[in-house]
Scaffold this motif. Structure first.
Motif, PDB file in Angstrom:
ATOM      1  N   LYS A   2       2.994  -2.644 -13.119  1.00  0.00           N
ATOM      2  CA  LYS A   2       4.098  -2.597 -14.067  1.00  0.00           C
ATOM      3  C   LYS A   2       5.348  -2.096 -13.369  1.00  0.00           C
ATOM      4  CE  LYS A   2       5.521   1.072 -14.846  1.00  0.00           C
ATOM      5  NZ  LYS A   2       5.984   2.393 -14.289  1.00  0.00           N
ATOM      6  N   GLN A   8      12.080   7.710  -3.474  1.00  0.00           N
ATOM      7  CA  GLN A   8      11.838   6.293  -3.788  1.00  0.00           C
ATOM      8  C   GLN A   8      13.197   5.630  -4.049  1.00  0.00           C
ATOM      9  OE1 GLN A   8       8.825   6.216  -6.948  1.00  0.00           O
ATOM     10  NE2 GLN A   8       7.265   5.774  -5.406  1.00  0.00           N
ATOM     11  N   VAL A  27       0.850  -1.203   0.000  1.00  0.00           N
ATOM     12  CA  VAL A  27       0.000   0.000   0.000  1.00  0.00           C
ATOM     13  C   VAL A  27       0.879   1.245   0.000  1.00  0.00           C
ATOM     14  CG1 VAL A  27      -1.810   1.253   1.228  1.00  0.00           C
ATOM     15  CG2 VAL A  27      -1.848  -1.258   1.170  1.00  0.00           C
ATOM     16  N   SER A  56       0.583  -4.906   3.990  1.00  0.00           N
ATOM     17  CA  SER A  56       1.654  -3.949   3.763  1.00  0.00           C
ATOM     18  C   SER A  56       2.407  -3.799   5.078  1.00  0.00           C
ATOM     19  CB  SER A  56       1.049  -2.601   3.336  1.00  0.00           C
ATOM     20  OG  SER A  56       1.874  -1.909   2.451  1.00  0.00           O
ATOM     21  N   ARG A  57       3.708  -3.576   4.976  1.00  0.00           N
ATOM     22  CA  ARG A  57       4.489  -3.497   6.208  1.00  0.00           C
ATOM     23  C   ARG A  57       4.102  -2.277   7.031  1.00  0.00           C
ATOM     24  NH1 ARG A  57      10.042  -3.097   3.465  1.00  0.00           N
ATOM     25  NH2 ARG A  57       8.743  -1.414   2.667  1.00  0.00           N
ATOM     26  N   ASN A  58       3.804  -1.182   6.348  1.00  0.00           N
ATOM     27  CA  ASN A  58       3.474   0.079   7.036  1.00  0.00           C
ATOM     28  C   ASN A  58       2.112   0.640   6.642  1.00  0.00           C
ATOM     29  OD1 ASN A  58       6.223   0.519   8.292  1.00  0.00           O
ATOM     30  ND2 ASN A  58       6.787   0.405   6.130  1.00  0.00           N
ATOM     31  N   GLY A  59       1.784   0.580   5.355  1.00  0.00           N
ATOM     32  CA  GLY A  59       0.556   1.196   4.856  1.00  0.00           C
ATOM     33  C   GLY A  59      -0.677   0.396   5.258  1.00  0.00           C
ATOM     34  N   TRP A 109      14.028   2.513  -4.000  1.00  0.00           N
ATOM     35  CA  TRP A 109      13.967   1.279  -4.801  1.00  0.00           C
ATOM     36  C   TRP A 109      14.128   1.560  -6.291  1.00  0.00           C
ATOM     37  CZ3 TRP A 109      10.248   1.004  -8.559  1.00  0.00           C
ATOM     38  CH2 TRP A 109       9.108   1.813  -8.429  1.00  0.00           C
ATOM     39  N   ARG A 144       8.344  -8.413  -6.040  1.00  0.00           N
ATOM     40  CA  ARG A 144       7.028  -8.892  -6.465  1.00  0.00           C
ATOM     41  C   ARG A 144       6.972 -10.399  -6.680  1.00  0.00           C
ATOM     42  NH1 ARG A 144       5.801  -5.260 -10.680  1.00  0.00           N
ATOM     43  NH2 ARG A 144       5.571  -3.570  -9.204  1.00  0.00           N
ATOM     44  N   ASP A 160      11.548   3.174 -15.551  1.00  0.00           N
ATOM     45  CA  ASP A 160      10.267   3.002 -14.851  1.00  0.00           C
ATOM     46  C   ASP A 160       9.171   3.792 -15.582  1.00  0.00           C
ATOM     47  OD1 ASP A 160       8.649   2.166 -12.295  1.00  0.00           O
ATOM     48  OD2 ASP A 160       8.304   4.294 -12.583  1.00  0.00           O
ATOM     49  N   LYS A 212       2.029   4.752  -3.007  1.00  0.00           N
ATOM     50  CA  LYS A 212       1.543   5.861  -3.826  1.00  0.00           C
ATOM     51  C   LYS A 212       0.518   5.427  -4.871  1.00  0.00           C
ATOM     52  CE  LYS A 212       3.177   9.832  -6.423  1.00  0.00           C
ATOM     53  NZ  LYS A 212       2.141   9.772  -7.439  1.00  0.00           N
ATOM     54  N   ILE A 213       0.849   4.409  -5.654  1.00  0.00           N
ATOM     55  CA  ILE A 213      -0.060   4.059  -6.758  1.00  0.00           C
ATOM     56  C   ILE A 213      -1.341   3.414  -6.251  1.00  0.00           C
ATOM     57  CG2 ILE A 213       0.933   1.774  -7.303  1.00  0.00           C
ATOM     58  CD1 ILE A 213      -0.341   4.490  -9.768  1.00  0.00           C
TER      59      ILE A 213
HETATM   60  P1  NAP Z   1       5.976   3.100  -3.451  1.00  0.00           P
HETATM   61  O1  NAP Z   1       4.866   3.938  -2.909  1.00  0.00           O
HETATM   62  O2  NAP Z   1       7.363   3.504  -3.205  1.00  0.00           O
HETATM   63  O3  NAP Z   1       5.845   1.573  -2.994  1.00  0.00           O
HETATM   64  C1  NAP Z   1       4.617   0.913  -2.806  1.00  0.00           C
HETATM   65  C2  NAP Z   1       4.642   0.184  -1.482  1.00  0.00           C
HETATM   66  O4  NAP Z   1       5.407  -1.013  -1.590  1.00  0.00           O
HETATM   67  C3  NAP Z   1       5.309   0.952  -0.354  1.00  0.00           C
HETATM   68  O5  NAP Z   1       4.452   1.902   0.201  1.00  0.00           O
HETATM   69  C4  NAP Z   1       5.693  -0.143   0.596  1.00  0.00           C
HETATM   70  O6  NAP Z   1       4.631  -0.380   1.517  1.00  0.00           O
HETATM   71  C5  NAP Z   1       5.883  -1.341  -0.315  1.00  0.00           C
HETATM   72  N1  NAP Z   1       7.308  -1.632  -0.366  1.00  0.00           N
HETATM   73  C6  NAP Z   1       8.324  -0.769  -0.558  1.00  0.00           C
HETATM   74  N2  NAP Z   1       9.504  -1.408  -0.475  1.00  0.00           N
HETATM   75  C7  NAP Z   1       9.212  -2.686  -0.235  1.00  0.00           C
HETATM   76  C8  NAP Z   1      10.004  -3.830  -0.005  1.00  0.00           C
HETATM   77  N3  NAP Z   1      11.326  -3.755   0.041  1.00  0.00           N
HETATM   78  N4  NAP Z   1       9.390  -5.013   0.202  1.00  0.00           N
HETATM   79  C9  NAP Z   1       8.044  -5.087   0.225  1.00  0.00           C
HETATM   80  N5  NAP Z   1       7.234  -4.015   0.050  1.00  0.00           N
HETATM   81  C10 NAP Z   1       7.825  -2.836  -0.179  1.00  0.00           C
HETATM   82  O7  NAP Z   1       5.810   2.918  -5.011  1.00  0.00           O
HETATM   83  P2  NAP Z   1       4.626   3.242  -6.014  1.00  0.00           P
HETATM   84  O8  NAP Z   1       4.879   4.551  -6.639  1.00  0.00           O
HETATM   85  O9  NAP Z   1       3.302   2.972  -5.391  1.00  0.00           O
HETATM   86  O10 NAP Z   1       4.963   2.148  -7.140  1.00  0.00           O
HETATM   87  C11 NAP Z   1       4.746   0.774  -6.942  1.00  0.00           C
HETATM   88  C12 NAP Z   1       4.682   0.090  -8.298  1.00  0.00           C
HETATM   89  O11 NAP Z   1       3.646   0.694  -9.062  1.00  0.00           O
HETATM   90  C13 NAP Z   1       5.976   0.243  -9.118  1.00  0.00           C
HETATM   91  O12 NAP Z   1       6.236  -0.925  -9.837  1.00  0.00           O
HETATM   92  C14 NAP Z   1       5.657   1.396 -10.062  1.00  0.00           C
HETATM   93  O13 NAP Z   1       6.381   1.301 -11.286  1.00  0.00           O
HETATM   94  C15 NAP Z   1       4.173   1.174 -10.286  1.00  0.00           C
HETATM   95  N6  NAP Z   1       3.484   2.413 -10.683  1.00  0.00           N
HETATM   96  C16 NAP Z   1       3.661   3.578  -9.995  1.00  0.00           C
HETATM   97  C17 NAP Z   1       3.058   4.739 -10.451  1.00  0.00           C
HETATM   98  C18 NAP Z   1       3.192   6.049  -9.732  1.00  0.00           C
HETATM   99  O14 NAP Z   1       2.742   7.082 -10.252  1.00  0.00           O
HETATM  100  N7  NAP Z   1       3.771   6.098  -8.548  1.00  0.00           N
HETATM  101  C19 NAP Z   1       2.256   4.715 -11.593  1.00  0.00           C
HETATM  102  C20 NAP Z   1       2.034   3.501 -12.225  1.00  0.00           C
HETATM  103  C21 NAP Z   1       2.654   2.360 -11.769  1.00  0.00           C
HETATM  104  P3  NAP Z   1       4.955  -0.871   3.018  1.00  0.00           P
HETATM  105  O15 NAP Z   1       6.140  -0.115   3.510  1.00  0.00           O
HETATM  106  O16 NAP Z   1       3.695  -0.583   3.739  1.00  0.00           O
HETATM  107  O17 NAP Z   1       5.224  -2.360   2.883  1.00  0.00           O
END
Ligand code: NAP
Length: 312
Positions: free
Chosen positions: A94, A159, A15, A40-43, A161, A76, A172, A17-18
């Motif tokens: 994606k 971010q 849980v 989710s670990r935090n969300g 990662w 994933r 990305d 941003k997306i």
């Molecule tokens: P994000 O907010 O940085 O990550 C999503 C969640 O994944 C984090 O809140 C975290 O939740 C969990 N996470 C982070 N590191 C982790 C780890 N080491 N192990 C397990 N869980 C972890 O990223 P996001 O922007 O939502 O993007 C996530 C995916 O969606 C990516 O593949 C990205 O390409 C795709 N996407 C993003 C967007 C965008 O606009 N941001 C748009 C389309 C697609 P917890 O800490 O609660 O576990």
């Protein structure tokens, strides 16, 4: 129209941003789904059961039928395998994974269990993409230029990662362009050269310049850059016998010779969830690895250039 009488009991993992920006609002509006749990670990997600891990969630809520995996791609595969092993359909954000081989493994696992695996490519569902595909199929293409330039500090603040190996860096967003290009071009493309620019303190590129061609030697270039401030560019431009096609704003708008021919509101994530329900009902998977294959090819064939360190 609902395609299933009982909604699909869905859960969400990772849980961030997306999930907040797109998944939750799209699921809430779709009667084909009932969101019943999140891990989710935090969300957390309000109003449903929340767990710290996918394992804990699947054990506590066995009625879950499908899982959307929204954590970064490097993390994933394990979650997808856990979900498939537990008999759940899987939606992959994606890019679908950190390597081609791990996603192929998941595809085979889903097939062996009669489950649906969805490698989602949200940009393919941008409003003008199908119109661009139809236009390109109707004419002769002379050249194509992809320009995907955005400000990483604005779109991906803090971010880590995304800068780590497997996070893809500028690919990305660049893979969104590639997901459109691989869908709208009449013939498959392949990379002939690439230069990837890596900040000296990061393991993923901040910019990439790529040339492609096809069996007819069509010239195609892609310019991905994360250092763009001000105006953001997400454009695919094709010079054709029927005029200059500009697919702009990430696939939202289409113009031919300067005349806007397609401009509709964006509905990418609602369309992704409609497609996921459709493939579950049909008992099939939808896993096109072409965009990720181009990224792998760019890393394989590309020259590396080191540029100044990137600081958030
Ligand atoms: P994000 O907010 O940085 O990550 C999503 C969640 O994944 C984090 O809140 C975290 O939740 C969990 N996470 C982070 N590191 C982790 C780890 N080491 N192990 C397990 N869980 C972890 O990223 P996001 O922007 O939502 O993007 C996530 C995916 O969606 C990516 O593949 C990205 O390409 C795709 N996407 C993003 C967007 C965008 O606009 N941001 C748009 C389309 C697609 P917890 O800490 O609660 O576990």
């Amino acid at each position: 129209m609902s395609i299933k009488s009982a909604p699909i009991r869905l859960s969400i993992v990772g849980v961030g941003k997306i999930v907040r920006d797109q998944h939750l609002p799209s699921i809430a509006k779709n009667a084909d789904y009932q969101l019943i749990a999140a891990a989710s670990r935090n969300g957390t997600v309000d109003g449903i059961d929340n767990f710290k891990s996918i394992e804990a969630m699947l054990e506590a809520v066995p009625s879950i039928e499908a899982v959307s995996l929204c954590m970064p791609p490097q993390f994933r595969y394990e979650a997808a395998r856990t979900a498939l092993d537990a008999g759940k359909h899987v939606f992959l954000e994606k890019p679908p994974g950190a390597t081609l081989s791990e996603v192929a493994d998941l595809e085979a696992l889903a097939a062996s269990k009669g489950l649906s695996l969805f490698a989602s490519w949200h940009s393919r569902y941008a409003p003008a993409v199908e119109a661009a595909k139809a236009f390109l199929a109707s004419t002769k293409i002379n050249s194509v230029e992809v320009i995907w330039k955005e400000d990483v500090r604005h779109w991906h603040p803090n971010q880590d990662w995304i800068w780590a190996a497997g996070g893809l860096g500028v690919f990305d967003p660049g893979i969104n362009a590639l997901s459109i290009v691989t869908h709208i071009m009449p013939k498959p493309l392949f990379i002939t050269a690439a230069t990837l620019e890596f900040p000296e303190n990061r393991d993923a590129p901040i910019a990439a310049a790529i040339t492609f061609t096809d069996a007819d030697k069509l010239p195609v270039t892609a310019d991905f850059d994360w250092r763009q401030t001000g105006h953001q560019s997400w454009d695919i431009i094709a010079e054709t016998e029927a005029g200059r096609m500009v697919l702009s704003e990430g696939g939202a708008k289409l113009s031919i010779d300067g005349k806007l021919v397609h401009d509709e509101p964006e509905q990418e994530y609602p369309a992704l969830y409609a497609r996921f329900a459709e493939i579950i009902k049909a008992g099939i998977s939808d896993v096109d690895l072409a965009p990720l294959r181009h990224v792998a090819d760019a890393f394989m064939l590309g020259r590396r250039k080191f540029v100044e360190a990137f600081v958030d």
